[in-house]
Design a protein around this motif. Structure first.
Motif, PDB file in Angstrom:
ATOM      1  N   ASN A 168       0.840  -1.188   0.000  1.00 33.65           N
ATOM      2  CA  ASN A 168       0.000   0.000   0.000  1.00 33.65           C
ATOM      3  C   ASN A 168       0.879   1.244   0.000  1.00 33.65           C
ATOM      4  N   ARG A 169       0.273   2.398  -0.014  1.00 35.84           N
ATOM      5  CA  ARG A 169       1.032   3.631  -0.234  1.00 35.84           C
ATOM      6  C   ARG A 169       2.019   3.928   0.887  1.00 35.84           C
ATOM      7  N   ILE A 178      -3.685 -10.324   2.808  1.00 42.26           N
ATOM      8  CA  ILE A 178      -3.170  -9.019   3.225  1.00 42.26           C
ATOM      9  C   ILE A 178      -2.353  -9.232   4.494  1.00 42.26           C
ATOM     10  N   TRP A 200      -3.368  -1.541  -5.085  1.00 48.03           N
ATOM     11  CA  TRP A 200      -4.042  -0.786  -4.032  1.00 48.03           C
ATOM     12  C   TRP A 200      -4.560   0.535  -4.597  1.00 48.03           C
ATOM     13  N   SER A 201      -5.647   0.998  -4.040  1.00 53.27           N
ATOM     14  CA  SER A 201      -6.081   2.362  -4.317  1.00 53.27           C
ATOM     15  C   SER A 201      -5.191   3.333  -3.547  1.00 53.27           C
ATOM     16  N   LYS A 202      -5.263   4.592  -3.907  1.00 49.90           N
ATOM     17  CA  LYS A 202      -4.347   5.559  -3.299  1.00 49.90           C
ATOM     18  C   LYS A 202      -4.602   5.724  -1.806  1.00 49.90           C
ATOM     19  N   GLY A 254      -5.857   3.356   0.089  1.00 47.87           N
ATOM     20  CA  GLY A 254      -5.681   2.069   0.739  1.00 47.87           C
ATOM     21  C   GLY A 254      -6.959   1.370   1.145  1.00 47.87           C
ATOM     22  N   ILE A 274      -8.767  -2.731  -3.055  1.00 50.20           N
ATOM     23  CA  ILE A 274      -7.758  -3.525  -3.755  1.00 50.20           C
ATOM     24  C   ILE A 274      -8.378  -4.059  -5.038  1.00 50.20           C
ATOM     25  N   VAL A 319     -11.287  -3.307   1.595  1.00 48.61           N
ATOM     26  CA  VAL A 319     -10.281  -3.931   2.458  1.00 48.61           C
ATOM     27  C   VAL A 319     -10.785  -4.073   3.887  1.00 48.61           C
ATOM     28  N   GLU A 371      -6.393   7.974   4.834  1.00 48.25           N
ATOM     29  CA  GLU A 371      -5.740   6.765   4.341  1.00 48.25           C
ATOM     30  C   GLU A 371      -5.896   5.627   5.335  1.00 48.25           C
ATOM     31  N   CYS A 404      -3.994   2.747   6.921  1.00 51.33           N
ATOM     32  CA  CYS A 404      -2.626   2.282   7.138  1.00 51.33           C
ATOM     33  C   CYS A 404      -2.579   0.917   7.802  1.00 51.33           C
TER      34      CYS A 404
END
Length: 554
Positions: free
Chosen positions: A32-33, A49, A75-77, A79, A82, A96, A433, A435
């Motif tokens: 992820n980002r 994951i 991943w999307s930006k 998070g 998916i 997710v 986001e 995380c």
């Protein structure tokens, strides 16, 4: 960890295998980002994951309609989503946090790679099928927009015919690589002619063409994290780095200006002229000795390093170059072919996937350097006699009085403001986001305690009631070896087995029994014939063997 703090002379790249992850047969991976979660697609159609901080499984996504191998994960930006592409020609978008399937789309061809739009449009993705041109897929409606992969001499950048042939009559094209730019307004396509096409995916128009020397098939194309550099991997066994001359935002406007200012009459030459002002060759990498093919090359998180895996069978080698073109490290792993590779977005960590389905984590081998924390710290090879200064332990040494401090001790120190990291400086999203995933404890397997208690009571009753088994054993003098044969009792189809590890004293007694003949006791022979027969102690849930009883009798 910040490597320059540890030792400024050490390179900020991985060196050794720190550990490995194992769960089924994993095929592809993606961070992820923030690099806190690692998604891995498996051969059975599931997506695992991993919590990369704890190295534990945080979530497992499995679609009962998909049993084919996963070909890519993205991943999307933010998070929260998916995108998973599978060998059964499907594209699945997952939530997710909830672990639920948002949407599923089936294509006409198997997507080898699928990438979500880097902006906020989670419903759009770029798919690169096995034997078709790259296409933009609307995941909500299932509609597809085929992108052009060639420019004919007539100047029309049109999509290829349905028979998968170029408009100029060349043979069917190989799988085509493509990727979004940093903000997703342009798509960079690498075709089998050795050309990089800059495509406006909304209007399906080729806006610029950048030819590659040699004209080899482009197998991979990827942008660096900051969008300043573009990497290509070609069939001529060379990795090339291009500098992006277009601005990160509003690139279409600049392309319009370049196209207007260009005086070329021929459309193909005009597109090449515009392309020369969009990308500039910065560096190329190759192994001039072995001339090996490369797999899944990519940039490091900060763009300072370039990494590529060897495509040789039975070889798990990872090559690391700096951006200047120097080979700085060759990582040699197990004798297993490498199929996927990813660099951690923040830390100097590389994660690779082997052909056997294991995920190896390569990290830096840090060496302790205490002088990095205290510049006046001196490391001694051996003990030395230290002579203290006369004012060393004074409240205010003379050397400190001489120094003029410009620091205002009355100023308030800001400990609340969090500075943005340079890697995430483009975080302009309104949505928070994701995380980490909340921990969901797995329920323990319920033990068959009731069955154990019932079996124990039955054994106790049979012992006190004089069962035929015990009487026969007492009459015939048969002995059971408790070290090798556990107690077995059939309780209505359930077999209970328990083993008791013999003590050292018990082992010695057993050895003596083998050397010496068994002697009968002069008494009434209560337990002389049942030395090794297991006996169940009443009102307990444990077994007591007759060896202990014999020792007490003696």
């Amino acid at each position: 960890m910040n490597a320059p703090i540890i030792d400024p002379l050490q390179g900020d790249f991985p060196e050794v295998i720190e550990e490995y992850l194992e769960h089924g047969v994993m095929k592809c991976i993606a961070f992820n980002r923030r690099g806190t979660l690692l998604a891995a697609g498996c051969a059975d159609g599931s997506c695992i994951i991993w919590d990369f901080e704890t190295r534990g499984i945080a979530k497992e996504l499995h679609d009962k309609d998909c049993v084919a191998a996963i070909t890519s994960v993205c991943w999307s930006k933010d998070g929260h989503c998916i995108l998973v592409s599978a060998a059964d020609k499907s594209l699945t978008l997952w939530d997710v946090v909830s672990g639920e399937k948002i949407t599923r789309t089936t294509l006409q061809q198997t997507p080898l790679q699928a990438r979500l739009h880097p902006g906020s449009a989670k419903s759009l993705c770029l798919a690169c099928p096995l034997s078709s041109a790259p296409m933009i897929v609307d995941l909500n409606t299932g509609s597809t927009t085929v992108l052009p992969v060639s420019v004919s001499d007539t100047g029309a950048g049109l999509p290829p015919p349905s028979r998968n042939k170029f408009s100029d009559g060349s043979p069917p094209f190989t799988p085509t690589a493509a990727c979004f730019n940093k903000y997703g307004d342009l798509v960079y396509v690498g075709n089998s002619k050795g050309e990089i096409l800059i495509v406006d995916h909304k209007n399906k128009q080729v806006r610029a063409v950048v030819p590659i020397s040699g004209g080899s098939v482009i197998k991979n194309i990827v942008f660096s994290r900051n969008g300043q550099y573009l990497l290509t991997n070609s069939n001529d066994r060379t990795i090339r780095i291009y500098e992006n001359l277009l601005p990160l935002k509003d690139g279409l406007k600049v392309l319009d200006e370049l196209s207007t200012s260009c005086d070329e009459v021929d459309e193909a030459e005009k597109l090449k002229a515009v392309g020369s002002k969009c990308l500039a060759l910065f560096r190329d990498f190759q192994d001039s000795i072995t001339k090996i093919h490369w797999k899944v090359p990519c940039f490091s998180g900060d763009g300072e390093w370039v990494v590529g895996g060897s495509a040789s069978k039975g070889e798990h080698k990872i090559y690391i170059w700096d951006r200047a073109g120097h080979l700085v490290k060759i990582l040699e792993g197990p004798k297993e072919a490498l199929i996927d590779l990813a660099w951690h977005p923040v830390h100097p960590i590389v994660v690779s996937v082997s052909l056997t389905g294991l995920v190896y984590i390569w990290a830096k081998d840090y060496t302790e350097n205490w002088s990095a924390f205290a510049p006046d710290f001196k490391e001694l090879e051996e003990n030395e006699e230290y002579i203290e200064r006369e004012d060393e332990f004074d409240l205010m040494p003379e050397t400190e009085k001489v120094k003029d401090t410009d620091v205002n001790e009355d100023d308030e120190v800001d400990i609340m403001t969090v500075e943005n990291e340079s890697v995430f400086s483009d975080s302009d999203m309104s949505q928070e986001e994701l995380c980490f995933l909340p921990a969901v404890p797995c329920p323990d397997v319920p033990e068959q305690q009731d069955k154990c208690v019932g079996s124990t009571s039955k054994l106790t009753d049979s012992n006190h009631s004089g069962s035929p088994l015990s009487e026969e054993a007492g009459q015939n003098g048969q002995a059971m070896n408790h070290a090798s044969s556990p107690v077995e009792e059939d309780t209505g189809g359930t077999r209970l087995k328990r083993k008791r590890k013999p003590s050292e004293k018990g082992m010695e007694l057993q050895a003596e029994k083998v050397r010496k003949p068994l002697k009968t006791m002069k008494s009434s022979g209560k337990i002389s014939k049942i030395k090794n027969k297991p006996v169940v102690e009443q009102d307990t849930d444990s077994y007591v063997f007759a060896d202990d009883v014999t020792d007490e009798y003696h």
